[in-house]
Structures are given as structure tokens and as C-alpha cells.
Motif scaffolding. Structure first.
Motif, mmCIF file in Angstrom:
data_model
loop_
_atom_site.group_PDB
_atom_site.id
_atom_site.type_symbol
_atom_site.label_atom_id
_atom_site.label_comp_id
_atom_site.label_asym_id
_atom_site.label_seq_id
_atom_site.Cartn_x
_atom_site.Cartn_y
_atom_site.Cartn_z
ATOM 1 N N SER A 36 0.830 -1.202 0.000
ATOM 2 C CA SER A 36 0.000 0.000 0.000
ATOM 3 C C SER A 36 0.865 1.254 0.000
ATOM 4 O O SER A 36 0.565 2.236 -0.694
ATOM 5 C CB SER A 36 -0.919 0.013 1.226
ATOM 6 O OG SER A 36 -1.653 -1.175 1.333
ATOM 7 N N LYS A 39 2.372 1.720 -3.448
ATOM 8 C CA LYS A 39 1.353 2.248 -4.367
ATOM 9 C C LYS A 39 1.209 3.754 -4.207
ATOM 10 O O LYS A 39 1.212 4.502 -5.202
ATOM 11 C CB LYS A 39 0.019 1.549 -4.105
ATOM 12 C CG LYS A 39 -1.167 2.103 -4.885
ATOM 13 C CD LYS A 39 -2.438 1.360 -4.538
ATOM 14 C CE LYS A 39 -3.655 1.956 -5.237
ATOM 15 N NZ LYS A 39 -4.006 3.271 -4.676
ATOM 16 N N ILE A 182 1.631 -4.760 -7.433
ATOM 17 C CA ILE A 182 1.306 -3.325 -7.494
ATOM 18 C C ILE A 182 2.115 -2.633 -8.575
ATOM 19 O O ILE A 182 1.584 -1.841 -9.381
ATOM 20 C CB ILE A 182 1.581 -2.667 -6.126
ATOM 21 C CG1 ILE A 182 0.523 -3.090 -5.105
ATOM 22 C CG2 ILE A 182 1.640 -1.144 -6.256
ATOM 23 C CD1 ILE A 182 -0.863 -2.544 -5.369
ATOM 24 N N GLN A 275 -5.639 2.333 -11.518
ATOM 25 C CA GLN A 275 -5.932 0.917 -11.386
ATOM 26 C C GLN A 275 -6.969 0.708 -10.293
ATOM 27 O O GLN A 275 -6.855 1.239 -9.186
ATOM 28 C CB GLN A 275 -4.685 0.103 -11.058
ATOM 29 C CG GLN A 275 -4.966 -1.398 -11.036
ATOM 30 C CD GLN A 275 -3.760 -2.240 -10.709
ATOM 31 O OE1 GLN A 275 -2.710 -1.727 -10.338
ATOM 32 N NE2 GLN A 275 -3.894 -3.547 -10.823
ATOM 33 N N VAL A 276 -8.012 -0.059 -10.619
ATOM 34 C CA VAL A 276 -9.063 -0.356 -9.641
ATOM 35 C C VAL A 276 -9.316 -1.854 -9.626
ATOM 36 O O VAL A 276 -9.013 -2.567 -10.582
ATOM 37 C CB VAL A 276 -10.369 0.398 -9.962
ATOM 38 C CG1 VAL A 276 -10.175 1.893 -9.869
ATOM 39 C CG2 VAL A 276 -10.900 0.014 -11.335
ATOM 40 N N ARG A 277 -9.881 -2.311 -8.534
ATOM 41 C CA ARG A 277 -10.279 -3.720 -8.397
ATOM 42 C C ARG A 277 -11.753 -3.701 -8.033
ATOM 43 O O ARG A 277 -12.128 -3.916 -6.880
ATOM 44 C CB ARG A 277 -9.436 -4.387 -7.310
ATOM 45 C CG ARG A 277 -9.448 -5.896 -7.380
ATOM 46 C CD ARG A 277 -8.642 -6.399 -8.535
ATOM 47 N NE ARG A 277 -8.729 -7.847 -8.677
ATOM 48 C CZ ARG A 277 -8.404 -8.500 -9.763
ATOM 49 N NH1 ARG A 277 -7.987 -7.841 -10.831
ATOM 50 N NH2 ARG A 277 -8.488 -9.806 -9.826
ATOM 51 N N ASP A 278 -12.571 -3.401 -9.017
ATOM 52 C CA ASP A 278 -13.971 -3.109 -8.773
ATOM 53 C C ASP A 278 -14.843 -4.314 -9.108
ATOM 54 O O ASP A 278 -14.728 -4.905 -10.186
ATOM 55 C CB ASP A 278 -14.384 -1.903 -9.620
ATOM 56 C CG ASP A 278 -15.726 -1.352 -9.213
ATOM 57 O OD1 ASP A 278 -15.774 -0.549 -8.268
ATOM 58 O OD2 ASP A 278 -16.730 -1.727 -9.852
ATOM 59 N N SER A 321 -9.472 1.882 -4.556
ATOM 60 C CA SER A 321 -9.443 0.724 -5.449
ATOM 61 C C SER A 321 -10.816 0.416 -6.040
ATOM 62 O O SER A 321 -10.941 -0.456 -6.891
ATOM 63 C CB SER A 321 -8.924 -0.510 -4.701
ATOM 64 O OG SER A 321 -9.767 -0.835 -3.622
ATOM 65 N N GLU A 322 -11.852 1.103 -5.579
ATOM 66 C CA GLU A 322 -13.184 0.948 -6.134
ATOM 67 C C GLU A 322 -13.695 2.306 -6.587
ATOM 68 O O GLU A 322 -13.277 3.341 -6.061
ATOM 69 C CB GLU A 322 -14.148 0.342 -5.104
ATOM 70 C CG GLU A 322 -13.787 -1.081 -4.694
ATOM 71 C CD GLU A 322 -14.761 -1.649 -3.672
ATOM 72 O OE1 GLU A 322 -15.790 -0.985 -3.407
ATOM 73 O OE2 GLU A 322 -14.487 -2.735 -3.153
#
Length: 619
Positions: A36, A39, A182, A275-278, A321-322
Motif C-alpha cells: 500500500s 502504491k 502493485i 488501477q481499480v479492483r472493482d 481501489s473501487e
């Protein structure tokens, strides 16, 4: 009162927390683990307009994280301000709906300084280089330093000021992997920036990632970056996508359906380069491949969504991230339809990794074969006829019944006819069929080598696509049964079929309840024969039961059509004439999605002549 009672005592007085505690609390949200922190620091470097970033870590980032960039840098006036919470240069108009940068909250640096030993050296053009240190929230005085234009941020002993957090970190190997992931993601999001990741654990220096900057952010540059980060296999087995609807543009690369993965680890989503992890994006990608891939396999993709900043809210998650789109259904529709269109255009194309796996298996078998003896050579030569063709024997068969196998030529009167046939069709992508073997496989020859086709899987996909078109046009062909097929079922099974009775009628299956425990099948699709109706009905029941919680009728329709297609396709063991094999291949070349069957298995594998020659040591 027990010691775990969380009720507030009346003696407690509400008070303002001091700045150090506030920063430690914020660090709990922003800095979950070393990855984290990496990032946040890399995103700051990208926001500063850098073109080269070097990341150095030790012990999975627990003892050292150092990020070096060649961006704009900060002046001696900016450095102490940057260490205050919610201090940022990225919201000039204080408008959270017009964010054009990765960072905007101003929380990362003060949070990192509160839980570790932070050192910042920055050179702003015209102001020289300066250094500032923060240890556990205590900020030192600024002093002159030496470095070129840009910024170096060094974080040592992460969570030393909050030792309880150290217990929740994973092994050094796991933390390093998280950092690597990352850096991979951020390097894919910005191909016009060079990245180097170095592991300095134990005083050694090991490069994990090194990618040079690309000239721009075009699709060609993205593909170069993807091939360097994700490997050549992904690059060779991916399809470019570039579609626009209203003010939203979708670009990137998605894999061929036969290039399926065991997990969703190779899925990358970027919204305005962030970059997202949605979950909704992951679900849309899954839906796009639902018709081509088994349920336990996952597609690989790098998808870039570019839209107006006010079309998306990026301030909905602590780690950013969302995201939340103004029109989530529109985004889902764009992803699903866009991906399905480019897959359909690829038609019969199949993953190159299948050929690699086949060649690997052949090489393994070759290594296991011992050197042949004279006796074995003599014995094998007895199994050849005068023309060098292999004879096939069944056990205890008299010599008079020994059959010589001559591939495909049996359908032609002369060798010249066969040669003309090969010459006519070998330039086609799937080539000219030359043999059938193993009761289910066709071998064809094209300009590059040979192609092995699974006749049942291939025909199953062709029938499936035809059925979908017929359902779409409401023109599915049916045949009425002279004597209805009566099937005894349980009450729950009958209820499921009756619920979908009208939908099944659309597919050519007309059913009615017949008594208490039975149904009568009165019509079936014309492509089916009446011998396997019972098995078909039970297969359809399985599909409808498996998809009971599905919220889309399309999934259920396609599942049923897939079962019908499976029952209506060429069965394994059926011998085909050359004309039939040729017709199947030509139809595959003109049918979308024919590279894989309805269950996601490949319909064909191509092996190049050069690979065959290498297999036999000729290259």
C-alpha cells in the motif's frame, strides 16, 4: 463489568486527538501493508510528471521502501506542508468531481511518517535540493541535500511506531509478491513511464521488474508494455479492443477464450488510468466470457476505461481501489458487448499455448522411447504395406481381414485428384482435411503445418451459434413427435420445467404436464433425433437448477441452447467422408467463436511445420 465491555464510561470526556494519533489512525486506512505504501508513493511520482521510477525494497518492504523519480520535485517551502494531513496540490478548485490525478486526499506522506521512519529528498527546478525527516510523527528541520531534479522518498522500519501492526504482516515472500503485483499494475497503467523494481534483501541487489518507457499511451505501446510485464503468451493470445459509446471510451487487450486462467489474477482494470479492483467491472468481464469459458476458468485482460472526471466518483474507497459510475449499467453493457464483438471477429482463432502444450507432451513421449533394437525395427516394418502405409489390426483377426489405412485418399479415384484437393484448400486457415483418427479427430494440412480438429466440439459450437441466431430471429426449426415422449419426473423437477415452459418453447421444445408425475414432450428442435430426449431433458434440468440464482434470462437461455447443441452435433466415433470434413472446416472459418466449444474447450490445435521439424531434430 467485563474487560471487553466497549460501553463509554460517563467519566470519559470528548476531546480532540493529537496530530500524531490522527495520522496513525489514517495510516490504518491508507497503509494496510508495505504494498500500500509503495502504491501511494509511485502514484505521487506519476502525478509529478516523472518518466522514470526506481523502487527499491528490502524484506518485503518491511525494513526499506525507496522510490526514486525524475519528476517536478518539491521546494523547501512545499516539503513541510506536504507532511500535513489533507495538504495537496492536486485539487486546485477543491472539486472532488473533477479529479485528474491519482492522489488528491493528501494523507499518504503524513500517514507514512506517523508509522515509520520517513526521509524525503527533493529537487525542484530553480530551488536546489532539500531534505526533511519524519520519525514516528516527529518532523525534523529542513536541510540542504544533493540530488538531481526529482524526488527520493525513503521509508524504513514500517510500523515501528505501531508494533502491533507488524504481527499482521505476512511473510517476506508474500509481501514482496504483493509489491510486485502493485508495480506491474501501475506500469501497465502508464506505459510512457519506465519502471525498475529492485529487491535489496540481505544486502544483495536483484532486479525483479525492469521495463523501458514507451513513446506514448497508444494501443501499440500498451501491447509492448503488456508483453514485457505479463509475458509474450498474453501478447500472442490477446485481442485489441477500442470502442466508444457517448463519452466513454473502452480500450485495451482481452484474451482469446481458449487462453483461460485458473484465477482472476491476470485481470487489470484502469479508470482514467487509475488501477481499480472493482466488483462490477470484474462481473462485467466475467459476463462477457460466460458463453465461451467454463465456470471454473477466468479470462485475462487489461481494460482501460476513459471518461469525463465527473462521470465517475473515485472517492468511495479508502484505498481508491473501487469507483462508482454515474451509469453503471451503461459501463457493463459497453464491456460485455465490446468484448463479445471482438471475440466474434476472431472467429476460429485459438490460443497458441495449446500448440506449445501439445509439443511439450510429444517431446516428453519422445524422451521416454528407448533406442530401437534390430528386432523392434523388423517387427515394426512388418506393420507397413508396400506403399509405406501403416496397417491397423484388431486382436485375433485373420490376415485376410487386415485393413490398410490410407488417409483420405480413399475418397478420391486417383492421386492427382487428391493432390488437386490439397492444393485447393491448404491455403485456407484450417487447411485441407487429410485424415480422421481416434474416432473423433480430423487432421488437416495448411501452409504453416497441420491442424488437429475435435469434430464433436467444433460441430457443437457451429450448431450452438445457429440456434442462437434462430432464437434471435424467432425462426427455430422444430419437428413434431408422432408419439409424444412421456417422462416421469419428481414434483420439483416438473415445477422447474413448467416455470420455463414458454422459454423452452422458443427453443423448439414443447412440453406439457401429463398427469401428476409426468410430462409429455411433443416437439423438439429439428436438429435432434428422438432417441436422446430423456437425457436432454435431464441435462436441461441440471442447467436450470445450477443457474437458479442467476438474475439474467440470457444465461439460462444460452445454457439450454448449449445442451441442445451438444445433443444435436456430430458424435464421437462417426466416420466422416472427406467432403464432410472439408465442409465442417469451411463452416468453422465462417462462424464466430468457433475456436472453442460451448464448454470452453478448444476445437482445434495448430502445429507449425517448423515445430514438427524441431521435434524430429531437423532444426
Amino acid at each position: 463489568m467485563n474487560k471487553y465491555d466497549h460501553k463509554i464510561s460517563q467519566k470519559n470526556v470528548i476531546k480532540q486527538l493529537d496530530e500524531t494519533v490522527i495520522n496513525k489512525i489514517a495510516a490504518g486506512e491508507v497503509v494496510e501493508r508495505p504494498a500500500s505504501a509503495v502504491k501511494e508513493l509511485i502514484e505521487n511520482s506519476i502525478d509529478a510528471g516523472c518518466s522514470d521510477i526506481t523502487i527499491e525494497v528490502a524484506d518485503g518492504g518491511k525494513t526499506l521502501i525507496r522510490v526514486i523519480d525524475d519528476g517536478l520535485g518539491m521546494s523547501d517551502i512545499d516539503l513541510p506542508i506536504a507532511l500535513r494531513r489533507h495538504a495537496t496540490s492536486k485539487l486546485p478548485n477543491n472539486n472532488l468531481l473533477n479529479i485528474n490525478s491519482f492522489g488528491f486526499r493528501g494523507e499518504a506522506l503524513p500517514s507514512l511518517g506517523a508509522v515509520g521512519r520517513l526521509r524525503i529528498i527533493s529537487h525542484n527546478d530553480g530551488n536546489g535540493a532539500h531534505e526533511i525527516n519524519v520519525n514516528g510523527g516527529k518532523i525534523s528541520d529542513i536541510k540542504p541535500a544533493a540530488r538531481t531534479l526529482g524526488t527520493t522518498i525513503e521509508l524504513r522500519d514500517l510500523f515501528y511506531a505501531t508494533p502491533a501492526r507488524l504481527k499482521f504482516l505476512r511473510s517476506t515472500k508474500s509481501e514482496l509478491k504483493a509489491i510486485t503485483d502493485i508495480v506491474k499494475g501501475l506500469s501497465i497503467s502508464t506505459p510512457n513511464v519506465a519502471f525498475t523494481l529492485i529487491d535489496k534483501t540481505g544486502g544483495k541487489s536483484r532486479k525483479i521488474i525492469q521495463v523501458q518507457k514507451e513513446k506514448d499511451v497508444s494501443l501499440a505501446s500498451i501491447k509492448n508494455r503488456l508483453s514485457r510485464v505479463l509475458g509474450q503468451d498474453f501478447s500472442k493470445n490477446s485481442i485489441s479492443i477500442d470502442v466508444t459509446r457517448e463519452d466513454v471510451n473502452l480500450t485495451g487487450y482481452v484474451c482469446l477464450p481458449t487462453y483461460a486462467r485458473a484465477s482472476n489474477a491476470m485481470q487489470y482494470f484502469f479508470v482514467n488510468n487509475r488501477q481499480v479492483r472493482d466488483k462490477q467491472l470484474i462481473g462485467a468481464l466475467r459476463a462477457a466470457y460466460s458463453d465461451f469459458m467454463p465456470r471454473d476458468r477466468f479470462p485475462a485482460a487489461a481494460i482501460y476505461i476513459n471518461c469525463r472526471p465527473d462521470f465517475v466518483d473515485v472517492n468511495v474507497h479508502p484505498g481508491k481501489s473501487e469507483v462508482r459510475f454515474r451509469d453503471p449499467q451503461g459501463i457493463r453493457s459497453l464491456i460485455v458487448t465490446g468484448i463479445r464483438q471482438v471475440i466474434a471477429i476472431e472467429g476460429h482463432r485459438s490460443s497458441s499455448t495449446l500448440s506449445t502444450a501439445a509439443l511439450g507432451a510429444m517431446r516428453e513421449q519422445t524422451r521416454q522411447i528407448p533406442n530401437a533394437t534390430d528386432e523392434q525395427v523388423t517387427k515394426n516394418s512388418q506393420n507397413m504395406d508396400d506403399s509405406g502405409n501403416k496397417r491397423f489390426f484388431t486382436r485375433d483377426v485373420e490376415p485376410a481381414f487386415q485393413e490398410t489405412w490410407k488417409p483420405s485418399a480413399r475418397d478420391f479415384q486417383t492421386k492427382d485428384e487428391h493432390a488437386k484437393f490439397i492444393e485447393e484448400f491448404e491455403s485456407f486457415p484450417l487447411g485441407a482435411p487429410i485424415a480422421q483418427f481416434g474416432e473423433n479427430y480430423i487432421i488437416s494440412q495448411n501452409d504453416d503445418g497441420i491442424v488437429i480438429i475435435d469434430q464433436h466440439a467444433a460441430h457443437e459450437r457451429l450448431v450452438y451459434e445457429k440456434l442462437k441466431e434462430q432464437v434471435k430471429d424467432n425462426k427455430i426449426e422444430v419437428q413434431a413427435l408422432l408419439v409424444p415422449e412421456i417422462l416421469e419426473l419428481s414434483e420439483p423437477e416438473i415445477l422447474v420445467l413448467i416455470e420455463y415452459k414458454d422459454n423452452l418453447s422458443m427453443y423448439g421444445l414443447k412440453i406439457n404436464q401429463f398427469g401428476i408425475n409426468s410430462i409429455a414432450v411433443q416437439e423438439i428442435p429439428a436438429i435432434l433425433n428422438s432417441e436422446n430426449i430423456k437425457k436432454l431433458i435431464f441435462d436441461i434440468l441440471d442447467e436450470l437448477t445450477d443457474l437458479e440464482n442467476s438474475d439474467t434470462l440470457e444465461k439460462k437461455i444460452n445454457a439450454v441452447l448449449s445442451r441442445i447443441a451438444c445433443h444435436g452435433s456430430i458424435r464421437s466415433g462417426r466416420m466422416l467422408r472427406t467432403e464432410e470434413m472439408n465442409s465442417l472446416l469451411r463452416e468453422m472459418e465462417n462462424t464466430p467463436n468457433s475456436g472453442q466449444c460451448n464448454h470452453g474447450r478448444p476445437t482445434h490445435i495448430s502445429i507449425k511445420m517448423s515445430d514438427i521439424e524441431r521435434l524430429f531434430g531437423r532444426r
